[in-house]
Design an enzyme around this catalytic site. Structure first.
Site, PDB file in Angstrom:
ATOM      1  N   LYS A   1      53.316  38.917  30.518  1.00 22.74           N
ATOM      2  CA  LYS A   1      53.698  40.221  29.967  1.00 22.74           C
ATOM      3  C   LYS A   1      53.939  41.300  31.017  1.00 22.74           C
ATOM      4  CE  LYS A   1      49.242  41.892  28.254  1.00 22.74           C
ATOM      5  NZ  LYS A   1      48.560  42.448  27.107  1.00 22.74           N
TER       6      LYS A   1
ATOM      7  N   ALA B   1      39.936  37.028  40.780  1.00 22.63           N
ATOM      8  CA  ALA B   1      38.701  36.242  40.976  1.00 22.63           C
ATOM      9  C   ALA B   1      38.278  36.281  42.436  1.00 22.63           C
ATOM     10  CB  ALA B   1      38.919  34.812  40.513  1.00 22.63           C
TER      11      ALA B   1
ATOM     12  N   GLY C   1      34.740  32.296  43.343  1.00 26.32           N
ATOM     13  CA  GLY C   1      35.234  30.954  43.615  1.00 26.32           C
ATOM     14  C   GLY C   1      35.252  30.051  42.411  1.00 26.32           C
TER      15      GLY C   1
ATOM     16  N   GLU D   1      25.950  31.020  43.217  1.00 26.73           N
ATOM     17  CA  GLU D   1      25.997  32.242  42.401  1.00 26.73           C
ATOM     18  C   GLU D   1      24.900  32.141  41.354  1.00 26.73           C
ATOM     19  OE1 GLU D   1      29.751  34.061  41.210  1.00 26.73           O
ATOM     20  OE2 GLU D   1      30.783  32.527  42.366  1.00 26.73           O
TER      21      GLU D   1
ATOM     22  N   HIS E   1      29.396  41.701  33.263  1.00 26.44           N
ATOM     23  CA  HIS E   1      29.011  41.400  34.649  1.00 26.44           C
ATOM     24  C   HIS E   1      28.029  42.468  35.112  1.00 26.44           C
ATOM     25  CE1 HIS E   1      29.115  40.473  38.872  1.00 26.44           C
ATOM     26  NE2 HIS E   1      29.798  39.375  38.589  1.00 26.44           N
TER      27      HIS E   1
ATOM     28  N   ARG F   1      23.789  35.800  34.172  1.00 24.57           N
ATOM     29  CA  ARG F   1      24.368  37.148  34.110  1.00 24.57           C
ATOM     30  C   ARG F   1      23.859  38.019  32.984  1.00 24.57           C
ATOM     31  NH1 ARG F   1      30.582  35.997  35.708  1.00 24.57           N
ATOM     32  NH2 ARG F   1      30.001  35.503  37.835  1.00 24.57           N
TER      33      ARG F   1
ATOM     34  N   HIS G   1      33.294  41.711  31.016  1.00 23.08           N
ATOM     35  CA  HIS G   1      33.860  40.864  32.072  1.00 23.08           C
ATOM     36  C   HIS G   1      34.553  39.609  31.556  1.00 23.08           C
ATOM     37  CE1 HIS G   1      34.150  39.308  36.114  1.00 23.08           C
ATOM     38  NE2 HIS G   1      33.454  38.231  35.816  1.00 23.08           N
TER      39      HIS G   1
ATOM     40  N   GLU H   1      40.750  31.378  29.533  1.00 23.13           N
ATOM     41  CA  GLU H   1      39.782  32.277  28.883  1.00 23.13           C
ATOM     42  C   GLU H   1      40.094  32.500  27.404  1.00 23.13           C
ATOM     43  OE1 GLU H   1      38.813  35.627  31.344  1.00 23.13           O
ATOM     44  OE2 GLU H   1      37.692  36.605  29.729  1.00 23.13           O
TER      45      GLU H   1
ATOM     46  N   ARG I   1      28.702  32.339  29.920  1.00 25.28           N
ATOM     47  CA  ARG I   1      29.323  31.498  30.953  1.00 25.28           C
ATOM     48  C   ARG I   1      28.490  31.443  32.232  1.00 25.28           C
ATOM     49  NH1 ARG I   1      33.538  32.945  35.236  1.00 25.28           N
ATOM     50  NH2 ARG I   1      32.890  35.041  34.735  1.00 25.28           N
TER      51      ARG I   1
ATOM     52  N   LEU J   1      37.337  29.411  36.321  1.00 25.99           N
ATOM     53  CA  LEU J   1      38.521  28.912  37.033  1.00 25.99           C
ATOM     54  C   LEU J   1      38.572  27.394  36.863  1.00 25.99           C
ATOM     55  CD1 LEU J   1      38.513  31.032  40.333  1.00 25.99           C
ATOM     56  CD2 LEU J   1      39.925  31.372  38.310  1.00 25.99           C
TER      57      LEU J   1
HETATM   58  C1  FAD Z   1      37.244  40.771  38.704  1.00 30.50           C
HETATM   59  C2  FAD Z   1      37.064  39.350  38.216  1.00 30.50           C
HETATM   60  C3  FAD Z   1      36.510  38.383  39.054  1.00 30.50           C
HETATM   61  C4  FAD Z   1      36.334  37.078  38.589  1.00 30.50           C
HETATM   62  N1  FAD Z   1      35.826  36.120  39.456  1.00 30.50           N
HETATM   63  C5  FAD Z   1      35.755  34.843  39.031  1.00 30.50           C
HETATM   64  C6  FAD Z   1      35.352  33.796  39.926  1.00 30.50           C
HETATM   65  O1  FAD Z   1      35.090  34.038  41.108  1.00 30.50           O
HETATM   66  N2  FAD Z   1      35.284  32.533  39.446  1.00 30.50           N
HETATM   67  C7  FAD Z   1      35.599  32.205  38.153  1.00 30.50           C
HETATM   68  O2  FAD Z   1      35.521  31.033  37.769  1.00 30.50           O
HETATM   69  N3  FAD Z   1      35.995  33.172  37.302  1.00 30.50           N
HETATM   70  C8  FAD Z   1      36.084  34.463  37.712  1.00 30.50           C
HETATM   71  N4  FAD Z   1      36.513  35.422  36.828  1.00 30.50           N
HETATM   72  C9  FAD Z   1      36.970  35.020  35.498  1.00 30.50           C
HETATM   73  C10 FAD Z   1      38.310  34.321  35.655  1.00 30.50           C
HETATM   74  O3  FAD Z   1      39.055  34.992  36.636  1.00 30.50           O
HETATM   75  C11 FAD Z   1      39.097  34.307  34.349  1.00 30.50           C
HETATM   76  O4  FAD Z   1      38.305  33.871  33.296  1.00 30.50           O
HETATM   77  C12 FAD Z   1      40.264  33.335  34.494  1.00 30.50           C
HETATM   78  O5  FAD Z   1      40.979  33.613  35.659  1.00 30.50           O
HETATM   79  C13 FAD Z   1      41.172  33.433  33.279  1.00 30.50           C
HETATM   80  O6  FAD Z   1      42.350  32.731  33.568  1.00 30.50           O
HETATM   81  P1  FAD Z   1      43.473  32.638  32.472  1.00 30.50           P
HETATM   82  O7  FAD Z   1      44.594  31.906  33.112  1.00 30.50           O
HETATM   83  O8  FAD Z   1      42.905  32.121  31.233  1.00 30.50           O
HETATM   84  O9  FAD Z   1      43.870  34.178  32.162  1.00 30.50           O
HETATM   85  P2  FAD Z   1      44.463  35.299  33.119  1.00 30.50           P
HETATM   86  O10 FAD Z   1      44.369  34.920  34.538  1.00 30.50           O
HETATM   87  O11 FAD Z   1      43.854  36.587  32.738  1.00 30.50           O
HETATM   88  O12 FAD Z   1      46.011  35.309  32.727  1.00 30.50           O
HETATM   89  C14 FAD Z   1      46.433  35.698  31.459  1.00 30.50           C
HETATM   90  C15 FAD Z   1      47.956  35.720  31.448  1.00 30.50           C
HETATM   91  O13 FAD Z   1      48.407  35.890  30.094  1.00 30.50           O
HETATM   92  C16 FAD Z   1      49.485  36.788  30.080  1.00 30.50           C
HETATM   93  N5  FAD Z   1      49.565  37.418  28.759  1.00 30.50           N
HETATM   94  C17 FAD Z   1      48.567  37.983  28.025  1.00 30.50           C
HETATM   95  N6  FAD Z   1      49.049  38.460  26.867  1.00 30.50           N
HETATM   96  C18 FAD Z   1      50.377  38.200  26.858  1.00 30.50           C
HETATM   97  C19 FAD Z   1      51.432  38.478  25.960  1.00 30.50           C
HETATM   98  N7  FAD Z   1      51.238  39.126  24.812  1.00 30.50           N
HETATM   99  N8  FAD Z   1      52.671  38.072  26.294  1.00 30.50           N
HETATM  100  C20 FAD Z   1      52.918  37.437  27.460  1.00 30.50           C
HETATM  101  N9  FAD Z   1      51.957  37.162  28.360  1.00 30.50           N
HETATM  102  C21 FAD Z   1      50.712  37.537  28.064  1.00 30.50           C
HETATM  103  C22 FAD Z   1      49.197  37.782  31.186  1.00 30.50           C
HETATM  104  O14 FAD Z   1      50.360  38.448  31.572  1.00 30.50           O
HETATM  105  C23 FAD Z   1      48.592  36.843  32.246  1.00 30.50           C
HETATM  106  O15 FAD Z   1      49.643  36.318  33.014  1.00 30.50           O
HETATM  107  C24 FAD Z   1      36.686  36.742  37.263  1.00 30.50           C
HETATM  108  C25 FAD Z   1      37.238  37.699  36.434  1.00 30.50           C
HETATM  109  C26 FAD Z   1      37.439  38.995  36.891  1.00 30.50           C
HETATM  110  C27 FAD Z   1      38.027  40.005  35.969  1.00 30.50           C
END
Ligand code: FAD
Length: 505
Positions: free
Chosen positions: A46, A57, A60, A123, A237, A282, A343, A367, A378, A384
């Site tokens: 989006k 992230a 790790g 962690e 978090h 957490r 978070h 997620e 979690r 990841l």
């Molecule tokens: C600051 C932070 C640090 C973190 N650190 C860690 C870590 O070290 N290790 C770990 O395991 N997890 C970590 N997490 C959690 C982890 O990053 C996420 O749970 C994971 O990356 C989610 O991946 P995802 O691909 O499901 O979603 P995301 O990476 O959030 O991607 C979602 C995608 O969906 C798209 N999207 C959403 N709605 C729409 C729509 N209506 N139309 C089109 N596209 C849409 C977005 O544009 C995006 O591209 C962290 C999270 C945060 C916020």
């Protein structure tokens, strides 16, 4: 409400593909890369491809390279999840982690090494060092490398700034999707749609999440009739650094490497609350921080790394270090002020062990999905790995399935834009309701009042339609907020991240 907008499929621009993947985070990109290259994949995001939670992230990926630690990783995941997890899903996560991480490495992702061997950190909730990382920007390293590989694949077509509005279904099977590209609706013809749309953190005022985390995929799946589960389990978090309305994450790996939480008087208080002290799960650390704040008359809580060996903090956590310095806090000399924030969502679109939902051709991973891996809370760095393992499983199922044809139905709603200018202040109202009620310490009374207030917002915008992305997000947020509150009200006893201050109230 079945559809968020009004559309006439005969008049829309059409994009055709074998597989639609919604999301460019780790789950979406990894799924796309594992789809057979004879299939045409359309990957939509989006905003730009890099704006997502995966990119942010830090800590790790939790992965067990040594089979002897399989049971340990499973046990730690179950313990953090309050034993509400699906054991088979957890086993799959642990046993299939390594082969998927090896694929990441083949795609060019680099992890920190010591003497040529991948180095593992710890962690909260992990009894072993099993987290691989790239300094404190693991997500950036992964997403940048995956995008490079995706861009080289002829069968994968990426569409940025493209908003999934709704999934179209006929006889409980996917027929296509409606998306908005440059304020114009289009019809994506496909029989396979993967929702890898991430979490819901931005439903709260205080969140570590990227701006995209408004639960669109979960809301679209819900409207299409998919089963949504466990929405009451939102993880907070414990240690973001708050500044200018944003919450910048201070990774749990900082505590894994020896960081200590202290109250305003300097006391290292976590020992009072859990035997694992600063590395307790957490939800426990977040609640302990709130309790400690209350005991101290709402004074700040801090993370102390001043005892780290000279030069270590800035080398191991360069992004966190430069953020702190930009906020005029030098972590080498001063404690870092921290405050829990929304978070991660444990619940979401219910899937089986291959990411399939109850709608034929509709899949979810990452997620947005509720695979059962995360239980009621979690374990750090398991998300990841979940995106990789279950993204790969979704791709395998799609590779083996057949194509069929679509049958499109138009939906013409009465257009109305009267209230479309007013919704921005209602977004803040909705977020405030969520912050005050669906937070770390909940009460049934507050949850009930939230239900009524959200219902009022829902009614106000029931018949209002617009193609503005922010407005579409807002309507999705209302749906997802109601799901969280309704499910929280149904769960009458505390479990994992769903914590009721007074269970009997
Ligand atoms: C600051 C932070 C640090 C973190 N650190 C860690 C870590 O070290 N290790 C770990 O395991 N997890 C970590 N997490 C959690 C982890 O990053 C996420 O749970 C994971 O990356 C989610 O991946 P995802 O691909 O499901 O979603 P995301 O990476 O959030 O991607 C979602 C995608 O969906 C798209 N999207 C959403 N709605 C729409 C729509 N209506 N139309 C089109 N596209 C849409 C977005 O544009 C995006 O591209 C962290 C999270 C945060 C916020």
């Amino acid at each position: 409400m079945r559809y968020l907008t009004s559309f006439n499929t005969d008049l829309l621009e059409i994009i055709e593909c074998d597989v639609l993947i919604v999301g460019s985070g780790i789950a979406g990109l990894f799924t796309a890369l594992n789809i057979d290259d004879s299939l045409k994949v359309c990957l939509i995001s989006k905003t730009d491809l890099k704006t997502n939670n995966s990119y942010l992230a830090q800590g790790g990926i939790a992965v067990t390279f040594n089979k002897k630690d399989f049971q340990g990783h499973i046990d730690d995941t179950l313990k953090a999840g309050a034993f509400y997890n699906d054991l088979t899903a957890v086993r799959i996560l642990v046993e299939e982690g390594r082969k998927n991480v090896e694929k990441l490495i083949e795609y060019g992702v680099d992890f920190d090494k010591i003497d040529g061997e991948i180095s593992f950190t710890r962690e909260g909730g992990h009894l072993e060092r099993r987290i691989i990382h790239k300094k404190d920007y693991t997500g950036k390293e992964i997403i940048e490398k995956l995008i490079q590989v995706v861009e080289q694949r002829d069968n994968i077509h990426c569409y940025e700034d493209t908003f999934l509005v709704d999934v179209l279904t006929c006889d409980n099977s996917v027929d296509g999707a409606i998306a908005v590209i440059n304020d114009k609706e289009c019809l994506i013809k496909t029989n396979h749609a993967v929702l890898a749309t991430g979490g819901v953190g931005r439903l709260f005022l205080n969140s570590t999440n990227s701006s995209i985390s408004t639960g669109d995929g979960i809301a679209a799946a819900y409207r299409a009739g998919a089963v949504i589960e466990d929405m009451e389990f939102v993880q907070f978090h414990p240690t973001p650094f708050h500044s200018n309305g944003e919450a910048f994450l201070i990774s749990e790996a900082v505590r894994g490497e020896g960081g200590i939480l202290r109250n305003d008087s300097g006391e290292a208080f976590m020992g009072k609350y859990h035997s694992l002290k600063d590395l307790a799960p957490r939800d426990i650390v977040s609640r302990s921080i709130l309790k400690e704040q209350q005991l101290q008359g709402n004074k700040n809580i801090y993370l102390d790394v001043t005892h780290f060996e000279e030069g270590y903090f800035e080398k191991r956590f360069p992004s966190i270090f430069s953020y702190c310095i930009s906020q005029n806090v030098d972590p080498r000399k001063e404690w870092i002020p921290v405050n829990p924030s929304a978070h991660y969502l444990m619940g979401g679109i219910k899937t089986d062990l291959f990411g399939r939902t109850n709608i034929e051709g509709l899949y979810s991973c990452g997620e947005a999905a509720r695979t059962g891996v995360q239980g009621a809370n979690r374990l750090a760095s398991n998300s990841l790995s979940e995106g990789l393992v279950f993204g790969n499983r979704v791709a395998n199922v799609i590779n083996e399935s057949k194509k069929n044809d679509g049958n499109y139905v138009s939906v013409i709603n009465e257009e109305s834009s009267e209230l479309v200018t007013e919704y921005k202040k209602d977004i803040v109202i909705l977020k405030t309701i969520m912050d005050e009620t669906a937070n770390i310490l909940r009460t049934r009374k507050k949850l009930s009042s939230a239900k009524d207030r959200i219902r009022t917002l829902e009614k106000k915008y029931e018949d209002v339609y617009s193609y503005k992305k922010e407005f579409l997000e807002f309507k999705n947020m209302i749906i997802v907020a109601s799901l969280i509150i309704d499910m929280a009200l149904k769960r009458k006893k505390s479990l994992g991240s769903h914590y009721l201050e007074n269970d009997d109230e």
